[in-house]
Design a protein around this motif. Structure first.
Motif, PDB file in Angstrom:
ATOM      1  N   GLU A 199       0.827  -1.210   0.000  1.00 17.42           N
ATOM      2  CA  GLU A 199       0.000   0.000   0.000  1.00 17.42           C
ATOM      3  C   GLU A 199       0.862   1.261   0.000  1.00 17.42           C
ATOM      4  O   GLU A 199       0.563   2.240  -0.692  1.00 17.42           O
ATOM      5  N   GLU A 200       1.946   1.239   0.773  1.00 21.56           N
ATOM      6  CA  GLU A 200       2.831   2.404   0.835  1.00 21.56           C
ATOM      7  C   GLU A 200       3.581   2.592  -0.482  1.00 21.56           C
ATOM      8  O   GLU A 200       3.743   3.718  -0.966  1.00 21.56           O
ATOM      9  N   LEU A 201       4.020   1.495  -1.085  1.00 18.96           N
ATOM     10  CA  LEU A 201       4.729   1.579  -2.366  1.00 18.96           C
ATOM     11  C   LEU A 201       3.831   2.199  -3.432  1.00 18.96           C
ATOM     12  O   LEU A 201       4.257   3.080  -4.195  1.00 18.96           O
ATOM     13  N   ILE A 202       2.601   1.735  -3.489  1.00 16.22           N
ATOM     14  CA  ILE A 202       1.666   2.239  -4.503  1.00 16.22           C
ATOM     15  C   ILE A 202       1.351   3.714  -4.254  1.00 16.22           C
ATOM     16  O   ILE A 202       1.337   4.533  -5.182  1.00 16.22           O
ATOM     17  N   ALA A 203       1.120   4.079  -3.005  1.00 12.95           N
ATOM     18  CA  ALA A 203       0.791   5.473  -2.681  1.00 12.95           C
ATOM     19  C   ALA A 203       1.948   6.406  -3.028  1.00 12.95           C
ATOM     20  O   ALA A 203       1.743   7.496  -3.581  1.00 12.95           O
ATOM     21  N   ASN A 204       3.168   5.995  -2.727  1.00 10.06           N
ATOM     22  CA  ASN A 204       4.330   6.835  -3.022  1.00 10.06           C
ATOM     23  C   ASN A 204       4.549   6.972  -4.522  1.00 10.06           C
ATOM     24  O   ASN A 204       4.920   8.045  -5.018  1.00 10.06           O
ATOM     25  N   TRP A 205       4.337   5.882  -5.243  1.00  9.14           N
ATOM     26  CA  TRP A 205       4.491   5.940  -6.701  1.00  9.14           C
ATOM     27  C   TRP A 205       3.486   6.916  -7.303  1.00  9.14           C
ATOM     28  O   TRP A 205       3.831   7.757  -8.143  1.00  9.14           O
ATOM     29  N   LYS A 206       2.251   6.829  -6.866  1.00  6.66           N
ATOM     30  CA  LYS A 206       1.218   7.728  -7.387  1.00  6.66           C
ATOM     31  C   LYS A 206       1.514   9.171  -7.018  1.00  6.66           C
ATOM     32  O   LYS A 206       1.294  10.092  -7.808  1.00  6.66           O
ATOM     33  N   ALA A 207       2.039   9.371  -5.816  1.00  5.40           N
ATOM     34  CA  ALA A 207       2.361  10.732  -5.386  1.00  5.40           C
ATOM     35  C   ALA A 207       3.496  11.323  -6.219  1.00  5.40           C
ATOM     36  O   ALA A 207       3.472  12.508  -6.569  1.00  5.40           O
ATOM     37  N   GLN A 208       4.473  10.512  -6.552  1.00  7.15           N
ATOM     38  CA  GLN A 208       5.620  11.003  -7.315  1.00  7.15           C
ATOM     39  C   GLN A 208       5.305  11.177  -8.790  1.00  7.15           C
ATOM     40  O   GLN A 208       5.835  12.073  -9.444  1.00  7.15           O
ATOM     41  N   THR A 209       4.467  10.302  -9.335  1.00  7.79           N
ATOM     42  CA  THR A 209       4.170  10.397 -10.761  1.00  7.79           C
ATOM     43  C   THR A 209       3.099  11.437 -11.053  1.00  7.79           C
ATOM     44  O   THR A 209       2.996  11.916 -12.182  1.00  7.79           O
ATOM     45  N   GLY A 210       2.302  11.785 -10.051  1.00  8.86           N
ATOM     46  CA  GLY A 210       1.252  12.770 -10.268  1.00  8.86           C
ATOM     47  C   GLY A 210       0.207  12.328 -11.266  1.00  8.86           C
ATOM     48  O   GLY A 210      -0.420  13.141 -11.944  1.00  8.86           O
ATOM     49  N   GLY A 211       0.050  11.018 -11.421  1.00  4.47           N
ATOM     50  CA  GLY A 211      -0.950  10.509 -12.351  1.00  4.47           C
ATOM     51  C   GLY A 211      -0.513  10.521 -13.791  1.00  4.47           C
ATOM     52  O   GLY A 211      -1.344  10.412 -14.701  1.00  4.47           O
ATOM     53  N   LEU A 212       0.806  10.641 -14.038  1.00  7.48           N
ATOM     54  CA  LEU A 212       1.288  10.643 -15.413  1.00  7.48           C
ATOM     55  C   LEU A 212       1.023   9.300 -16.068  1.00  7.48           C
ATOM     56  O   LEU A 212       1.117   8.250 -15.450  1.00  7.48           O
ATOM     57  N   ASP A 213       0.725   9.350 -17.384  1.00  4.01           N
ATOM     58  CA  ASP A 213       0.519   8.129 -18.143  1.00  4.01           C
ATOM     59  C   ASP A 213       1.821   7.696 -18.790  1.00  4.01           C
ATOM     60  O   ASP A 213       2.769   8.454 -18.928  1.00  4.01           O
TER      61      ASP A 213
END
Length: 706
Positions: A199-213
């Motif tokens: 859960e933490e890995l996924i949340a951090n990835w989303k936070a860093q990518t900002g929803g980029l495709d």
């Protein structure tokens, strides 16, 4: 050499080098990764005097090269790598610097994060620990790296990541090995992470990518760390015996060579440009990648000003001919001249530092061949110690004649109260004021005077305005040029000439087009609303300040394209638009790839900017292209004024009535030598090649207050 770390700051380094891998079917042993780490460690400890207790090493030597493979504590296993990341994060304090250096294999494996990748058939990227094996071991995946780095930057650490590895593929060519595995690893591997819960890995990835495709190379772009990688996602990172005996990674070898020979004040952008030129001269298929704030000083915390220039990518053995990393796509043509400076030069106004003057002979889509001029040809005497090296900066000193803009000085206004007339006290001052401008124009190579009635019409007209200011027009006056230049102000005429040069450069970039390119139909470029829907009238897009839009870019061709976007904004500035937060010189767009990127909008400050037009101009090329040197600062950053050019200046028409090639209407932003006019008789009017491997597309929109 490059700057030493600030003595007030602690400096930590994690150095990982892997030559030996436990037996597996994908990753062959290397011979230069541990040597890379030894080279970097030596530079840090001996040159920069970093204490050994701040340098953490994990190495796995090749038994064929070294007698032992190290101790358990120093082995770069998955667990040991994660532990060292955590240890440095724990002991380093906010404001301290952390350098992470990895040399070894890079790999791609079937994703264990399908919720992030869009399906189980996608892949993760990562570095390959020595114990990866065929099934038992684990990769340190990009999603995990993102969390490890986020923990560091959240603590306020200044982080730099350097990866001398490539992403996938793999082969050996001659004496050069490629640092990647033989394809994507499809084995079912342990999903358990020692970095953090899922859960933490996924949340951090989303936070860093900002929803980029789309795909992200190694780690998501971010402003709070810097990544220098050996190559791009679909390229190779080479390992080679540069001295004929010992192998090193190409990135590491030339990185240390450049650092050892550079003067203080080196930014990561300058380091990157010089290393790129060296690597490209040996391995054209490898182009390093820089992500993050390239103005940061190497081994420092300051941001350094960056002076854009063209780079010498190769030099012949006789020092008579060079190749530059710019071509048709940057507006160059035969006859354009550049001054070559030493590798460590940063002051391009000092002519005493010039090594040579070169003139372009042959222009391709994204590179040019130039000859070194002899003194009798307009060059300078080249001494024995004045050796031109790959990576040296080249600064534009003489543009093609077609770039020259023409100005008409109007000194015949009559006295009166009408708009086109002058107060009586100013009428007699016209000739003196405009004579100052005439003298200021003398000898500059960019703006020349024409007389009323000349065959060649003027692009600009300059007159005295009713308030005693210099008035600039293009048929009608520009009403938004910021602070007026008063005719009685000291050196106002010189400031006016600089302003005209700035406007000329802006117009040169604005007019660039190549509609006959075969790539025209293969590049899709449009603005969409925040819901990714087309605007009702794409030719008249109006956006309120603070609102966002979405750029859609698609490569429909069968080959990858390199793209860059310039933002021609309402302050007369030309900025590099950061595509998906990538600060690199261009963004690699794969065949059939489609990307979406958010555009945030703000109006400039001031009453004059209640609305403004802005243009985003996309450049696409099949070659390696550098467009940073075409950028311009805002007009107020040069002269204390702002401006907004909404009018299209008329096309240049020569005496024979032939159209001027718009490719000749570009010039560089730095080193524009105002005292060195273009060489006479060097008009080049070649029609853009229909098969030219570059193209431009643009979108324009209007920003309003409400």
């Amino acid at each position: 050499m490059a700057d030493k770390p600030d003595k007030k700051l602690n400096f930590y380094a994690l150095l990982i080098g892997i030559d030996y891998y436990l037996p597996n079917r994908l990753y062959k042993n290397l011979k230069g990764a541990v040597r890379d780490i030894n080279l970097v460690a030596s530079y840090l400890s001996q040159t920069l005097k970093i204490p050994s207790e701040r340098i953490f090493r994990l190495t796995s030597p090749n038994p064929e090269v070294a007698e032992t493979i190290g101790t358990k504590d120093s082995e770069p296993t998955y667990e040991n790598i994660v532990a060292k990341f955590n240890a440095i994060t724990e002991i380093a304090q906010p404001g301290e610097q952390v350098y992470i250096y990895y040399s070894g294999h890079g790999g791609r494996a079937t994703t264990i994060y399908p919720e992030l990748r869009g399906g189980a058939d996608q892949y993760d990227e990562g570095i390959v620990p020595m114990d990866v094996g065929d099934r038992e071991g684990r990769y340190l995946r990009d999603v995990e790296l993102t969390t490890l780095l986020k923990r560091m930057t959240d603590k306020g650490l200044i982080v730099t990541v350097i990866i001398d590895s490539c992403h996938s593929g793999g082969a050996t060519r001659g004496d050069a090995a490629i640092r990647a595995g033989d394809g994507i690893d499809t084995a079912h591997r342990d999903k358990e992470s020692s970095v953090a819960p899922l859960e933490e890995l996924i949340a951090n990835w989303k936070a860093q990518t900002g929803g980029l495709d789309g795909d992200i190379a190694w780690i998501p772009p971010a402003n709070n760390y810097l990544l220098l990688a050996a190559c791009r996602p679909n390229e190779y990172a080479y390992e080679y015996a540069f001295d004929g005996k010992e192998r090193h990674g190409a990135l590491t070898y030339w990185l240390i060579q450049t650092l050892a020979t550079s003067s203080p004040g080196l930014s990561f952008r300058k380091l990157y440009e010089r290393v790129c030129a060296q690597i490209q001269s040996k391995f054209p298929q490898q182009l390093p990648m820089l992500v993050g704030d390239g103005t940061r000083a190497v081994f420092g915390n300051d941001n350094l000003p960056h002076h854009y220039s063209v780079i010498v990518s190769s030099v012949d053995s006789n020092q008579k001919q060079i190749t530059l990393n710019a071509g048709l796509a940057q507006g160059l043509s035969s006859g354009t001249r550049f001054a070559i400076y030493p590798l460590n030069a940063t002051d391009f106004s000092n002519r005493q530092q010039q090594l040579a003057i070169v003139e372009i002979l042959e222009v391709q889509a994204s590179k040019s061949v130039a000859k070194v001029l002899e003194p009798q040809e307009g060059g300078i005497e080249v001494g024995e110690e004045s050796k031109i090296e790959p990576g040296a900066p080249a600064v534009l000193v003489a543009a093609p004649v077609d770039l020259v803009r023409r100005v008409l000085l109007l000194d015949n206004k009559e006295a009166g109260d009408k708009e086109h007339q002058l107060p009586a006290e100013l009428v007699d001052k016209q000739q003196e004021a405009l004579e100052k401008v005439r003298q200021a124009l003398t000898g500059n190579g960019w703006v020349v005077e024409v007389k009323a009635g000349d065959t060649l019409k003027s692009h600009y007209q300059v007159a005295v305005g009713r308030d005693g200011e210099y008035e600039v027009s293009s048929e009608t006056p520009f009403t938004n040029l910021g602070i007026p230049l008063k005719i009685d102000d000291l050196l106002a005429e010189n400031a006016l000439v600089k302003r005209l040069v700035h406007l000329s450069k802006y117009q040169a970039v604005q007019s660039l087009d190549n509609p006959d390119s075969e790539l025209t139909t293969y590049v899709e470029f449009e603005l969409l609303d925040v819901n990714r829907k087309p605007f009702a009238d794409p030719s008249n897009i109006v956006i309120k300040k603070g609102e966002s839009m979405v750029l859609r870019i698609k490569n429909t061709s069968s080959q990858p394209l390199n793209i860059a976007i310039l933002d021609l904004d309402s302050t007369w500035a030309i900025y590099k638009f950061s595509i998906k937060r990538n600060e690199d010189i261009f963004y690699p767009l794969d065949s059939k790839e489609e990307i979406y990127d958010t555009v945030n909008t703000e109006l400039p400050d001031g009453e004059a900017y209640k609305q403004a037009k802005e243009t985003l101009k996309l450049f696409a090329t099949r070659g390696i292209a550098q467009f940073d040197w075409l950028t311009l600062p805002a007009l107020h950053e040069d002269l204390g004024q702002k401006g907004n050019l909404d009018e299209e200046l008329e096309n240049v028409v020569n005496k024979k009535g032939l159209g001027i090639n718009p490719l000749n209407q570009l010039l560089g932003t730095i080193g524009a030598d105002l005292e060195n006019p273009p060489p006479e008789g060097r008009r080049v009017r070649s029609k853009p090649n229909p098969n030219a491997e570059w193209v431009t597309k643009q979108v324009t929109f209007t920003l309003t207050q409400s």
